[in-house]
Scaffold this active site. Structure first.
Site, short mmCIF file in Angstrom:
data_model
loop_
_atom_site.label_atom_id
_atom_site.label_comp_id
_atom_site.label_asym_id
_atom_site.label_seq_id
_atom_site.Cartn_x
_atom_site.Cartn_y
_atom_site.Cartn_z
N ASP A 487 0.81 -1.22 0.00
CA ASP A 487 0.00 0.00 0.00
C ASP A 487 0.83 1.26 0.00
O ASP A 487 0.33 2.35 -0.25
CB ASP A 487 -0.87 0.04 1.26
C1 BGC Z 1 -0.02 1.64 6.21
C2 BGC Z 1 -0.03 0.35 5.46
C3 BGC Z 1 -1.44 -0.03 5.23
C4 BGC Z 1 -2.25 1.10 4.62
C5 BGC Z 1 -3.69 0.74 4.59
C6 BGC Z 1 -0.77 2.65 5.43
O1 BGC Z 1 -0.70 3.89 6.05
O2 BGC Z 1 1.28 2.01 6.46
O3 BGC Z 1 0.65 -0.65 6.14
O4 BGC Z 1 -1.50 -1.11 4.38
O5 BGC Z 1 -2.09 2.28 5.29
O6 BGC Z 1 -4.47 1.66 3.94
C1 NOJ Z 2 -1.31 -3.76 5.42
C2 NOJ Z 2 -2.49 -3.94 4.57
O1 NOJ Z 2 -3.57 -4.35 5.35
C3 NOJ Z 2 -2.21 -4.94 3.48
O2 NOJ Z 2 -3.30 -5.05 2.62
C4 NOJ Z 2 -0.99 -4.54 2.72
O3 NOJ Z 2 -0.77 -5.49 1.74
C5 NOJ Z 2 0.18 -4.36 3.62
N1 NOJ Z 2 -0.14 -3.44 4.66
C6 NOJ Z 2 1.43 -3.88 2.90
O4 NOJ Z 2 1.36 -2.53 2.62
#
Ligand code: BGC
Ligand code: NOJ
Length: 814
Positions: A487
């Site tokens: 993400d």
């Molecule tokens: C976090 C990620 C997460 C994402 C979800 C980000 O701010 O760092 O780990 O997957 O938000 O939307």
């Molecule tokens: C947390 C999110 O829930 C997941 O969907 C994502 O793949 C990982 N972060 C990596 O960013």
């Protein structure tokens, strides 16, 4: 250093001192009613949706940490001394403190001043209430008179509003008290037909329903005025902060025990029968009263607890192993399976790191979670798949999230996370392999929940594939959109404004930046759908899909290979990300694992080379890092990933979710030693001995372990709600132990370390119990399979119509 121990026989982790480095929590509830509970009774409860139906308040990021929960105060009414048997909130030194976190329940007990107190918290299966079952025992030689105070702070339902909209909320709190039951009914007079209740099995000496009346002005939970003085004021004021406090008094002779039951529950009344007598604002108790009466009976509580234990017994029995490694056994047989169920229930909504007011259910997350729980609750997995598919868009793309209460896609976040659709295909594939319920593909499912748009689920899957084909970039690789699995790799955002979302504020049209990760996922998804359609007799479609998979694999070999490892992406300018040509972020873990799992470059030796690169550049004693070298500064064109200080989260921590992809890859390559080694590096039970460094719970996975660029290398963070749970379970169960459902039956294909002499397992699969015995005769993982004493070619167990089937695997032969 440890803070407790595993009691495997009882499927419990026993915390033996209350001051764990972080609150070590557990979950209560399985269906509609949920609670989070820490080892010192902190936490909160909600009905279905942690944001929209929050029953009790919890202040995240509080000082001290984890203040607020399901607290009991005991007061010796002769001496005036008081304490909490769960340590918090009074923090009196206790003797024999122990918190036993088990499957869906938590027990906390301690002794103070010769009063033994044992509390058991759980949610009875099928109910929307939690039981606090307290047993007190006088271990002194004299009669003791104790005041017992229970306490909860109610949340005014919508947790975000509750924490922000004070001009209204401090005026609307309403409570009713009748027959030892405290009813929280804020907004019941208007648009809600639900209320919470807090009941007690003993007659009350008094009660409080106003926080300030209980605590006293300017005082906190550690020394409530009412507890200190031993007197309650029967506060019943409207507004401010409603609480539920029962005050009961108990005298105990030497050696005497007494059980007190508290119930905290959620209840709905039919719209037309909200009030009784009619014309008043009094809650109609007709339907709730029998429920309260029922669960205040000790025998009912006991039966409910037994039924909870049986529920878990059945779920865990589906897969049990006995291996040479206790950390494998413990995680597989108990805790990893348990965590998979928790992620199934809660996705990423409510943990001690997810506030329950942020994310809804993730599309990608929920599809991946399914890989870990499908064998335990196939019917619910089926429903989950249909719910997820119903949030898909007609383009084949998907809302990134949906709200569990409405099951509708979340407009605020929207779609265009271009990996999302592929995960639906992978989830359905896992479901079919487990259940052979091919009928699910014919289910008519709408798009974006719009009536009239229904097509078969199969068509939904086809659109998942089509979505990627419609979003291909200059190299023929899939466009990344807002992000892919990671993400935080935001190649189209270019965010320079503080507070802006890295994910949803794309500034570029997104026609250039491409993702090798999506290429791998697409290859896997197209391959699975090819097999699925082949099964359905759709030969042409199956060939077409196979062609697409092969085509993407070829493109990835051509444009996704960096010489010694797989590239991560191409950015908005068409430049490599995750390449030796980059100054930072030269190598990423995700494409190494996912491309290998997709079979890309297996024959050409690329995967072997990539795994060597992982070992050389990314592997540490605390797990495999997400990337190296860490980004030392913020790069506008890379986005959130470079917003984290080096070694944290997506910027080069051990992002545990990705590690099983490496374990699986090593298993695919036949490297049993390395696969298990990687597995054990992040295995929480194995890390228990370094709890003072690891800091998070030793019985569940955390999202990240701080990377070597930090000064706290090895510290785990964001425990519980992470795709790490499902993927580690899949890695150990299906690839290392090698017991893997396939479309035509169960496969057994272990890839074990040479030092393992074998293992045994039972697996319930499609109504049959497979008793599997693996025995090593020599080095290597070449295998011979015998089913019911008969040698079998290959690794697939033929289906035999009997209850138990004996399977024997001899390793290291031939
Ligand atoms: C976090 C990620 C997460 C994402 C979800 C980000 O701010 O760092 O780990 O997957 O938000 O939307
Ligand atoms: C947390 C999110 O829930 C997941 O969907 C994502 O793949 C990982 N972060 C990596 O960013």
């Amino acid at each position: 250093m440890r803070y407790g121990y595993f009691d495997d026989e009882n499927r419990e982790y026993v915390v033996t001192r209350p001051d764990t480095p972080l609150p070590w929590i557990n979950y209560l509830g399985m269906e509609d009613y949920f609670g989070l509970i820490s080892n010192t009774a902190g936490g909160y409860s909600f009905y279905q949706d942690a944001r929209l139906r929050r029953l009790t308040r919890y202040r995240y990021n509080n000082v001290p940490l984890d203040m607020g929960g399901r607290y009991i105060y005991l007061r010796d009414d002769r001496q005036g001394e008081f304490w909490s048997p769960t340590w918090m909130p009074t923090r009196h030194e206790l003797e024999d403190y122990a918190c036993r976190h088990g499957m869906g329940y938590t027990r906390i007990g301690s002794t103070y001043n010769e009063i033994r107190a044992d509390m058991r918290y759980f949610v009875p299966p099928g109910e929307t209430l939690e039981i606090w079952d307290l047993t007190l025992e006088n271990r002194s030689n004299e009669e003791r008179v104790l005041s017992v105070f229970s306490s909860v702070e109610f949340c005014l339902w919508e947790a975000h509003d509750d924490a922000t909209n004070f001009q209204r909320n401090l005026n609307i709190g309403e409570i009713e008290v009748a027959d030892s039951v405290i009813y929280h009914k804020t907004e019941y007079r208007e648009r809600r037909n639900h209320f919470a209740y807090f009941a007690c099995s003993e007659p009350l000496v008094g009660y409080e329903t106003q926080r300030e009346a209980f605590l006293g002005p300017y005082r906190g939970w550690e020394a409530p005025q009412a507890v200190q003085s031993g007197k309650t004021s029967q506060s019943l004021r409207v507004g401010w902060s409603p609480v539920g406090v029962h005050h009961i008094r108990i005298s105990l002779k030497p050696g005497e025990q007494r059980q007190v039951i508290f119930l905290l529950g959620y209840h709905e009344n039919p719209e037309a029968e909200k009030f009784s007598p009619r014309g008043t604002q009094t809650i109609n108790k007709r339907t709730v009263a029998p429920l309260i009466e029922k669960y205040l009976q000790p025998e009912v509580v006991e039966t409910a607890f037994t039924s909870l234990q049986e529920t878990w017994e059945q779920l865990l029995d589906i897969f049990q192993v006995r291996t040479p490694d206790e950390h494998v056994d413990r995680m597989v047989n108990i805790w990893n399976a348990y965590q998979c169920m928790v992620t199934f229930n809660l996705s990423r909504s409510a943990s001690y790191f997810e506030s329950g007011i942020g994310r809804g259910m993730g599309f990608r997350d929920s599809n991946q979670d399914l890989l870990g729980f499908v064998q335990m609750v196939p019917d619910r997995a089926r429903q989950r798949i249909l719910d997820l598919a119903a949030t898909q868009l007609e383009t084949g793309g998907a809302y990134h999230q949906y709200q569990p209460l409405t099951k509708h896609g979340n407009d605020a976040v929207g779609g265009d996370f271009n990996d999302d659709p592929a995960w639906l295909v992978l989830a359905v594939a896992a479901y079919l392999k487990e259940t052979a319920d091919w009928g699910i593909l014919d289910e008519q499912v709408p798009y974006d929940n719009k009536p009239g748009t229904e097509t078969s689920l199969l068509e939904h899957l086809d659109r998942c594939i089509q979505y990627t084909l419609d979003n291909i970039g200059p190299h023929g690789l899939p466009l990344i959109g807002r992000a892919d699995w990671n993400d935080c790799l935001n190649l189209n955002t270019f965010s320079s404004k503080p507070g802006e979302s890295f994910q949803t504020s794309s500034t570029q049209d997104g026609k250039v930046a491409e993702s090798v990760v999506i290429a791998a996922l697409f290859t896997m998804a197209a391959e699975e759908l090819s097999q699925i359609t082949k099964h359905l007799g759709l030969a042409d479609e199956s060939d077409r899909l196979k062609g697409l998979a092969d085509g993407m694999a070829a493109t990835t070999r051509r444009y996704g290979w960096d010489g010694a490892w797989f590239l991560r992406a191409y950015d908005h300018f068409g430049k490599e990300v995750g390449s030796k040509s980059c100054a930072e972020g030269k190598i990423f873990v995700e494409p190494q694992g996912l491309c290998t799992m997709a079979g890309i470059g297996l024959g050409e030796g690329l995967a072997e080379t990539a795994m060597l690169a992982v070992e050389r550049h990314l592997a540490t004693e605390h797990g495999v890092l997400l990337l190296q070298p860490a980004y030392s500064e913020y790069y506008l064109h890379l986005g959130e990933i470079s917003s984290y200080p080096p070694g944290n989260k997506e910027n080069a921590s051990v992002f545990c979710h990705t590690n099983p992809w490496i374990m699986i890859s090593e298993a695919i390559l036949g490297h049993g030693d390395r696969a298990l080694d990687y597995y054990l590096r992040i295995n929480p039970s194995k890390r228990e001995v370094i709890s003072d460094l690891h800091r998070s719970e030793p019985y569940c996975y955390a999202q990240t372990i701080a990377g070597r660029d930090t000064d706290h290398f090895g510290e785990a963070k964001n425990s519980w709600l992470t795709g790490t749970a499902a993927w580690n379970y899949v890695a150990i169960m299906q690839w290392i132990l090698g017991i893997r459902p396939d479309y035509d039956g169960l496969r057994v294909e272990p890839v074990l370390p040479d030092s393992w002499q074998g293992f045994s397992a039972t697996r319930k699969f499609r109504g049959v119990i497979y008793d599997i015995e693996v025995v090593r005769q020599g080095p290597g993982n070449a295998m011979m399979l015998e089913v019911e004493g008969e040698p079998i070619e290959g690794t697939l167990i033929p289906s035999i119509n009997q209850e138990h089937v004996a399977v024997k695997v001899t390793l290291g032969k031939g």
